[in-house]
Write a protein that holds these residues in place. Structure first.
Motif, PDB file in Angstrom:
ATOM      1  N   VAL A  41       1.217   9.109   5.878  1.00 36.12           N
ATOM      2  CA  VAL A  41       1.832   8.033   6.648  1.00 36.12           C
ATOM      3  C   VAL A  41       3.341   7.937   6.403  1.00 36.12           C
ATOM      4  N   CYS A  42       3.798   8.459   5.284  1.00 38.36           N
ATOM      5  CA  CYS A  42       5.224   8.425   4.983  1.00 38.36           C
ATOM      6  C   CYS A  42       6.044   9.228   5.981  1.00 38.36           C
ATOM      7  N   LYS A  43       5.392  10.170   6.626  1.00 41.51           N
ATOM      8  CA  LYS A  43       6.108  10.983   7.614  1.00 41.51           C
ATOM      9  C   LYS A  43       6.098  10.340   8.987  1.00 41.51           C
ATOM     10  N   LYS A  44       5.387   9.241   9.099  1.00 42.73           N
ATOM     11  CA  LYS A  44       5.271   8.577  10.393  1.00 42.73           C
ATOM     12  C   LYS A  44       6.334   7.501  10.552  1.00 42.73           C
ATOM     13  N   ASP A  45       6.492   7.052  11.790  1.00 42.02           N
ATOM     14  CA  ASP A  45       7.375   5.922  12.054  1.00 42.02           C
ATOM     15  C   ASP A  45       6.851   4.683  11.349  1.00 42.02           C
ATOM     16  N   PRO A  46       7.768   3.766  11.045  1.00 43.05           N
ATOM     17  CA  PRO A  46       7.316   2.503  10.452  1.00 43.05           C
ATOM     18  C   PRO A  46       6.350   1.772  11.382  1.00 43.05           C
ATOM     19  N   ASP A  47       6.458   2.092  12.628  1.00 42.97           N
ATOM     20  CA  ASP A  47       5.669   1.390  13.629  1.00 42.97           C
ATOM     21  C   ASP A  47       4.355   2.105  13.943  1.00 42.97           C
ATOM     22  N   TYR A  48       4.104   3.176  13.227  1.00 42.43           N
ATOM     23  CA  TYR A  48       2.929   3.983  13.536  1.00 42.43           C
ATOM     24  C   TYR A  48       1.615   3.230  13.287  1.00 42.43           C
ATOM     25  N   TYR A  49       0.710   3.391  14.207  1.00 45.10           N
ATOM     26  CA  TYR A  49      -0.651   2.910  13.978  1.00 45.10           C
ATOM     27  C   TYR A  49      -1.595   3.758  14.812  1.00 45.10           C
ATOM     28  N   ASP A  50      -2.847   3.674  14.516  1.00 43.23           N
ATOM     29  CA  ASP A  50      -3.827   4.484  15.208  1.00 43.23           C
ATOM     30  C   ASP A  50      -4.254   3.796  16.506  1.00 43.23           C
ATOM     31  N   LYS A  51      -3.847   4.387  17.595  1.00 44.53           N
ATOM     32  CA  LYS A  51      -4.117   3.756  18.890  1.00 44.53           C
ATOM     33  C   LYS A  51      -5.613   3.662  19.186  1.00 44.53           C
ATOM     34  N   VAL A  63       0.820  -1.200   0.000  1.00 40.41           N
ATOM     35  CA  VAL A  63       0.000   0.000   0.000  1.00 40.41           C
ATOM     36  C   VAL A  63       0.858   1.255   0.000  1.00 40.41           C
ATOM     37  N   CYS A  64       1.710   1.408   0.995  1.00 40.97           N
ATOM     38  CA  CYS A  64       2.451   2.664   1.138  1.00 40.97           C
ATOM     39  C   CYS A  64       3.907   2.537   0.709  1.00 40.97           C
ATOM     40  N   ASN A  65       4.343   1.316   0.442  1.00 42.91           N
ATOM     41  CA  ASN A  65       5.702   1.097  -0.025  1.00 42.91           C
ATOM     42  C   ASN A  65       6.796   1.279   1.020  1.00 42.91           C
ATOM     43  N   ARG A  66       6.417   1.605   2.236  1.00 41.54           N
ATOM     44  CA  ARG A  66       7.435   1.682   3.279  1.00 41.54           C
ATOM     45  C   ARG A  66       7.775   0.269   3.700  1.00 41.54           C
ATOM     46  N   GLU A  67       8.921   0.142   4.329  1.00 41.45           N
ATOM     47  CA  GLU A  67       9.303  -1.184   4.766  1.00 41.45           C
ATOM     48  C   GLU A  67       8.456  -1.641   5.948  1.00 41.45           C
ATOM     49  N   MET A  68       8.313  -2.939   6.065  1.00 35.20           N
ATOM     50  CA  MET A  68       7.599  -3.500   7.208  1.00 35.20           C
ATOM     51  C   MET A  68       8.568  -4.349   8.011  1.00 35.20           C
ATOM     52  N   TRP A  69       8.359  -4.343   9.304  1.00 37.57           N
ATOM     53  CA  TRP A  69       9.234  -5.078  10.213  1.00 37.57           C
ATOM     54  C   TRP A  69       8.411  -6.095  10.970  1.00 37.57           C
ATOM     55  N   LYS A  70       9.036  -7.205  11.220  1.00 31.34           N
ATOM     56  CA  LYS A  70       8.347  -8.285  11.927  1.00 31.34           C
ATOM     57  C   LYS A  70       7.744  -7.838  13.244  1.00 31.34           C
ATOM     58  N   ASP A  71       8.469  -6.977  13.936  1.00 35.76           N
ATOM     59  CA  ASP A  71       8.016  -6.643  15.276  1.00 35.76           C
ATOM     60  C   ASP A  71       7.202  -5.351  15.324  1.00 35.76           C
ATOM     61  N   VAL A 120      -1.874  -0.014   9.965  1.00 32.14           N
ATOM     62  CA  VAL A 120      -2.522   1.267   9.692  1.00 32.14           C
ATOM     63  C   VAL A 120      -3.001   1.327   8.235  1.00 32.14           C
ATOM     64  N   CYS A 121      -2.239   0.723   7.347  1.00 32.65           N
ATOM     65  CA  CYS A 121      -2.631   0.693   5.931  1.00 32.65           C
ATOM     66  C   CYS A 121      -3.823  -0.239   5.737  1.00 32.65           C
ATOM     67  N   HIS A 122      -3.770  -1.328   6.437  1.00 26.34           N
ATOM     68  CA  HIS A 122      -4.858  -2.291   6.367  1.00 26.34           C
ATOM     69  C   HIS A 122      -6.176  -1.659   6.826  1.00 26.34           C
ATOM     70  N   ASN A 123      -6.096  -0.978   7.948  1.00 25.46           N
ATOM     71  CA  ASN A 123      -7.293  -0.303   8.464  1.00 25.46           C
ATOM     72  C   ASN A 123      -7.821   0.711   7.468  1.00 25.46           C
ATOM     73  N   LYS A 124      -6.891   1.403   6.839  1.00 23.40           N
ATOM     74  CA  LYS A 124      -7.282   2.425   5.869  1.00 23.40           C
ATOM     75  C   LYS A 124      -8.041   1.797   4.706  1.00 23.40           C
TER      76      LYS A 124
END
Ligand SMILES: [Zn+2]
Ligand SMILES: [Zn+2]
Length: 101
Positions: free
Chosen positions: A83-93, A14-22, A46-50
């Motif tokens: 979302v590109c400006k957010k941390d890779p770990d960002y999600y909507d709490k 979706v956003c092309n940013r890298e994803m991390w296992k953790d 966060v992309c999934h929710n979107k």
């Protein structure tokens, strides 16, 4: 390209940013199994929710069953910029909150 590289599971369709296992990732079926879809693919939570907030299951199945198509939608383009400006770990709490119920 750092020592963290072992933890990467590729880039988000979706956003092309890298994803991390953790970090917060989900799996999404771009093409539903009943339509011959392969396995689900990793996407950021966060992309999934979107994706699911924009389209219904039916719309996803009929039209937005391809990451290419998903990315051409104006709502997603806006979201990617955000979302590109957010941390890779960002999600909507707030979202986690909803899920707990
Ligand atoms: Zn993503
Ligand atoms: Zn999904």
């Amino acid at each position: 390209m750092g020592e963290n590289n072992a933890n990467t599971i590729g880039s988000c369709p979706v956003c092309n940013r890298e994803m991390w296992k953790d970090c917060h990732v989900d799996r999404h079926h771009f093409t539903p199994k009943c339509r011959g879809g392969k396995e689900s693919e990793y996407v950021h939570k966060v992309c999934h929710n979107k994706i699911h907030s924009i389209w219904t299951e039916k719309e996803l199945e009929k039209e937005f069953n391809d990451p290419e198509k998903v990315r051409t939608h104006p709502e997603i383009q806006k979201f990617i910029k955000f979302v590109c400006k957010k941390d890779p770990d960002y999600y909507d709490k707030n979202d986690i909150h909803k899920r707990k119920k």
